[in-house]
Design a protein around this motif. Structure first.
Motif, PDB file in Angstrom:
ATOM      1  N   ALA A 167       0.855  -1.187   0.000  1.00 27.53           N
ATOM      2  CA  ALA A 167       0.000   0.000   0.000  1.00 27.53           C
ATOM      3  C   ALA A 167       0.888   1.234   0.000  1.00 27.53           C
ATOM      4  O   ALA A 167       1.367   1.668   1.050  1.00 27.53           O
ATOM      5  N   PRO A 168       1.148   1.819  -1.154  1.00 30.87           N
ATOM      6  CA  PRO A 168       2.005   3.000  -1.230  1.00 30.87           C
ATOM      7  C   PRO A 168       1.525   4.110  -0.302  1.00 30.87           C
ATOM      8  O   PRO A 168       0.347   4.464  -0.324  1.00 30.87           O
ATOM      9  N   GLY A 169       2.427   4.634   0.511  1.00 33.04           N
ATOM     10  CA  GLY A 169       2.079   5.689   1.448  1.00 33.04           C
ATOM     11  C   GLY A 169       1.584   5.204   2.785  1.00 33.04           C
ATOM     12  O   GLY A 169       1.313   6.004   3.686  1.00 33.04           O
ATOM     13  N   PHE A 170       1.481   3.915   2.925  1.00 34.97           N
ATOM     14  CA  PHE A 170       0.954   3.315   4.159  1.00 34.97           C
ATOM     15  C   PHE A 170       1.787   3.702   5.383  1.00 34.97           C
ATOM     16  O   PHE A 170       1.248   4.062   6.423  1.00 34.97           O
ATOM     17  N   THR A 171       3.090   3.645   5.250  1.00 33.55           N
ATOM     18  CA  THR A 171       3.956   3.914   6.397  1.00 33.55           C
ATOM     19  C   THR A 171       4.011   5.402   6.722  1.00 33.55           C
ATOM     20  O   THR A 171       3.832   5.805   7.876  1.00 33.55           O
ATOM     21  N   SER A 172       4.206   6.245   5.725  1.00 35.79           N
ATOM     22  CA  SER A 172       4.349   7.685   5.959  1.00 35.79           C
ATOM     23  C   SER A 172       3.074   8.307   6.497  1.00 35.79           C
ATOM     24  O   SER A 172       3.115   9.328   7.181  1.00 35.79           O
ATOM     25  N   ASN A 173       1.936   7.686   6.200  1.00 41.80           N
ATOM     26  CA  ASN A 173       0.658   8.191   6.693  1.00 41.80           C
ATOM     27  C   ASN A 173       0.178   7.484   7.960  1.00 41.80           C
ATOM     28  O   ASN A 173      -0.969   7.654   8.371  1.00 41.80           O
ATOM     29  N   LYS A 174       1.054   6.700   8.553  1.00 41.77           N
ATOM     30  CA  LYS A 174       0.795   6.052   9.852  1.00 41.77           C
ATOM     31  C   LYS A 174      -0.497   5.242   9.844  1.00 41.77           C
ATOM     32  O   LYS A 174      -1.316   5.324  10.787  1.00 41.77           O
ATOM     33  N   CYS A 175      -0.669   4.483   8.802  1.00 47.09           N
ATOM     34  CA  CYS A 175      -1.842   3.610   8.730  1.00 47.09           C
ATOM     35  C   CYS A 175      -1.614   2.311   9.474  1.00 47.09           C
ATOM     36  O   CYS A 175      -0.494   1.794   9.501  1.00 47.09           O
ATOM     37  N   GLY A 176      -2.695   1.800  10.044  1.00 45.00           N
ATOM     38  CA  GLY A 176      -2.701   0.410  10.459  1.00 45.00           C
ATOM     39  C   GLY A 176      -3.274  -0.391   9.298  1.00 45.00           C
ATOM     40  O   GLY A 176      -3.561   0.158   8.223  1.00 45.00           O
ATOM     41  N   LEU A 177      -3.421  -1.672   9.478  1.00 43.54           N
ATOM     42  CA  LEU A 177      -3.977  -2.483   8.405  1.00 43.54           C
ATOM     43  C   LEU A 177      -4.687  -3.706   8.967  1.00 43.54           C
ATOM     44  O   LEU A 177      -4.199  -4.357   9.892  1.00 43.54           O
ATOM     45  N   ASN A 178      -5.840  -3.995   8.368  1.00 42.85           N
ATOM     46  CA  ASN A 178      -6.610  -5.196   8.695  1.00 42.85           C
ATOM     47  C   ASN A 178      -6.541  -6.175   7.536  1.00 42.85           C
ATOM     48  O   ASN A 178      -6.552  -5.766   6.373  1.00 42.85           O
ATOM     49  N   TRP A 179      -6.482  -7.451   7.871  1.00 40.30           N
ATOM     50  CA  TRP A 179      -6.756  -8.485   6.884  1.00 40.30           C
ATOM     51  C   TRP A 179      -8.171  -9.006   7.166  1.00 40.30           C
ATOM     52  O   TRP A 179      -8.521  -9.299   8.321  1.00 40.30           O
ATOM     53  N   LEU A 180      -8.946  -9.099   6.111  1.00 39.93           N
ATOM     54  CA  LEU A 180     -10.300  -9.622   6.190  1.00 39.93           C
ATOM     55  C   LEU A 180     -10.406 -10.811   5.238  1.00 39.93           C
ATOM     56  O   LEU A 180      -9.596 -10.938   4.315  1.00 39.93           O
ATOM     57  N   ARG A 181     -11.407 -11.630   5.413  1.00 37.00           N
ATOM     58  CA  ARG A 181     -11.645 -12.713   4.465  1.00 37.00           C
ATOM     59  C   ARG A 181     -13.144 -12.938   4.306  1.00 37.00           C
ATOM     60  O   ARG A 181     -13.937 -12.630   5.207  1.00 37.00           O
ATOM     61  N   GLN A 182     -13.473 -13.475   3.149  1.00 36.84           N
ATOM     62  CA  GLN A 182     -14.870 -13.742   2.861  1.00 36.84           C
ATOM     63  C   GLN A 182     -14.977 -15.080   2.140  1.00 36.84           C
ATOM     64  O   GLN A 182     -14.455 -15.228   1.024  1.00 36.84           O
ATOM     65  N   ALA A 183     -15.641 -16.018   2.797  1.00 37.37           N
ATOM     66  CA  ALA A 183     -15.909 -17.304   2.170  1.00 37.37           C
ATOM     67  C   ALA A 183     -17.170 -17.190   1.324  1.00 37.37           C
ATOM     68  O   ALA A 183     -18.008 -16.304   1.545  1.00 37.37           O
ATOM     69  N   ALA A 184     -17.296 -18.063   0.363  1.00 37.35           N
ATOM     70  CA  ALA A 184     -18.449 -18.043  -0.530  1.00 37.35           C
ATOM     71  C   ALA A 184     -19.744 -18.158   0.274  1.00 37.35           C
ATOM     72  O   ALA A 184     -19.899 -19.046   1.108  1.00 37.35           O
ATOM     73  N   GLY A 185     -20.651 -17.226   0.033  1.00 35.16           N
ATOM     74  CA  GLY A 185     -21.949 -17.261   0.697  1.00 35.16           C
ATOM     75  C   GLY A 185     -21.957 -16.767   2.122  1.00 35.16           C
ATOM     76  O   GLY A 185     -22.982 -16.856   2.802  1.00 35.16           O
ATOM     77  N   LYS A 186     -20.823 -16.251   2.587  1.00 30.49           N
ATOM     78  CA  LYS A 186     -20.735 -15.779   3.979  1.00 30.49           C
ATOM     79  C   LYS A 186     -20.335 -14.319   4.019  1.00 30.49           C
ATOM     80  O   LYS A 186     -19.859 -13.766   3.036  1.00 30.49           O
ATOM     81  N   GLN A 187     -20.533 -13.738   5.189  1.00 32.91           N
ATOM     82  CA  GLN A 187     -20.150 -12.345   5.365  1.00 32.91           C
ATOM     83  C   GLN A 187     -18.641 -12.216   5.518  1.00 32.91           C
ATOM     84  O   GLN A 187     -17.960 -13.137   5.963  1.00 32.91           O
ATOM     85  N   ARG A 188     -18.139 -11.075   5.133  1.00 35.96           N
ATOM     86  CA  ARG A 188     -16.724 -10.794   5.314  1.00 35.96           C
ATOM     87  C   ARG A 188     -16.424 -10.739   6.808  1.00 35.96           C
ATOM     88  O   ARG A 188     -17.202 -10.176   7.579  1.00 35.96           O
ATOM     89  N   GLU A 189     -15.291 -11.317   7.209  1.00 38.87           N
ATOM     90  CA  GLU A 189     -14.924 -11.328   8.613  1.00 38.87           C
ATOM     91  C   GLU A 189     -13.495 -10.824   8.791  1.00 38.87           C
ATOM     92  O   GLU A 189     -12.629 -11.007   7.930  1.00 38.87           O
ATOM     93  N   TRP A 190     -13.274 -10.231   9.924  1.00 38.65           N
ATOM     94  CA  TRP A 190     -11.949  -9.747  10.289  1.00 38.65           C
ATOM     95  C   TRP A 190     -11.061 -10.911  10.695  1.00 38.65           C
ATOM     96  O   TRP A 190     -11.512 -11.825  11.404  1.00 38.65           O
ATOM     97  N   VAL A 191      -9.812 -10.869  10.254  1.00 42.48           N
ATOM     98  CA  VAL A 191      -8.870 -11.936  10.554  1.00 42.48           C
ATOM     99  C   VAL A 191      -7.740 -11.459  11.471  1.00 42.48           C
ATOM    100  O   VAL A 191      -7.447 -12.082  12.481  1.00 42.48           O
ATOM    101  N   SER A 192      -7.085 -10.370  11.103  1.00 46.32           N
ATOM    102  CA  SER A 192      -5.972  -9.880  11.911  1.00 46.32           C
ATOM    103  C   SER A 192      -5.738  -8.407  11.627  1.00 46.32           C
ATOM    104  O   SER A 192      -6.226  -7.876  10.626  1.00 46.32           O
ATOM    105  N   SER A 193      -4.972  -7.774  12.515  1.00 46.85           N
ATOM    106  CA  SER A 193      -4.660  -6.362  12.373  1.00 46.85           C
ATOM    107  C   SER A 193      -3.253  -6.091  12.841  1.00 46.85           C
ATOM    108  O   SER A 193      -2.721  -6.795  13.700  1.00 46.85           O
ATOM    109  N   ILE A 194      -2.691  -5.031  12.291  1.00 45.31           N
ATOM    110  CA  ILE A 194      -1.437  -4.484  12.793  1.00 45.31           C
ATOM    111  C   ILE A 194      -1.582  -2.977  12.822  1.00 45.31           C
ATOM    112  O   ILE A 194      -2.073  -2.374  11.870  1.00 45.31           O
ATOM    113  N   THR A 195      -1.211  -2.374  13.942  1.00 45.06           N
ATOM    114  CA  THR A 195      -1.320  -0.927  14.067  1.00 45.06           C
ATOM    115  C   THR A 195      -0.078  -0.245  13.517  1.00 45.06           C
ATOM    116  O   THR A 195       0.920  -0.894  13.204  1.00 45.06           O
ATOM    117  N   SER A 196      -0.128   1.078  13.448  1.00 45.55           N
ATOM    118  CA  SER A 196       1.028   1.823  12.958  1.00 45.55           C
ATOM    119  C   SER A 196       2.237   1.622  13.861  1.00 45.55           C
ATOM    120  O   SER A 196       3.380   1.712  13.418  1.00 45.55           O
TER     121      SER A 196
END
Length: 118
Positions: free
Chosen positions: A24-53
């Motif tokens: 993600a260009p600019g991710f570090t300089s803009n102090k972003c955190g980041l989430n990984w999400l996943r979505q199985a077929a026919g299911k709602q998207r769910e949160w998997v993991s996060s890392i903060t700035s």
């Protein structure tokens, strides 16, 4: 919007490993955190993991001890190492910058497919 580059998905057998990447260009300089999400077929998207700035990590219970999120500030990339994969880990995986309004609204990506067979 800025394009995310998500990669590393694929097809593996149960017990195998994959490493997902999200650039993600600019991710570090803009102090972003980041989430990984996943979505199985026919299911709602769910949160998997996060890392903060600041590097603090968190995981949903079903992946604790198997998945590890990390980041490389030098190339604005976040990784998620996935070990001991299970069929229930199958789905489309998305990375989502977070922490500020700019981080949450600037990026778009396509996701990367993970398929785990038994």
């Amino acid at each position: 919007q800025v394009q995310l580059v998500e990669s590393g998905g694929g097809s593996v057998q149960a017990g195998g490993s994959l490493r997902l990447s999200c650039t993600a260009p600019g991710f570090t300089s803009n102090k972003c955190g980041l989430n990984w999400l996943r979505q199985a077929a026919g299911k709602q998207r769910e949160w998997v993991s996060s890392i903060t700035s600041s590097g603090r990590t968190s995981y949903t219970d079903s992946v604790k001890g198997r998945f590890t999120i990390s980041k490389d500030k030098t190339n604005d990339t976040v990784y998620m190492q996935m070990n001991s994969l299970k069929p229930e880990d199958t789905g489309m995986y998305f990375c989502q910058p977070a922490s500020t309004a700019w981080c949450s609204t600037t990026y778009s990506g396509q996701g990367t497919q993970v398929t785990v067979s038994s």
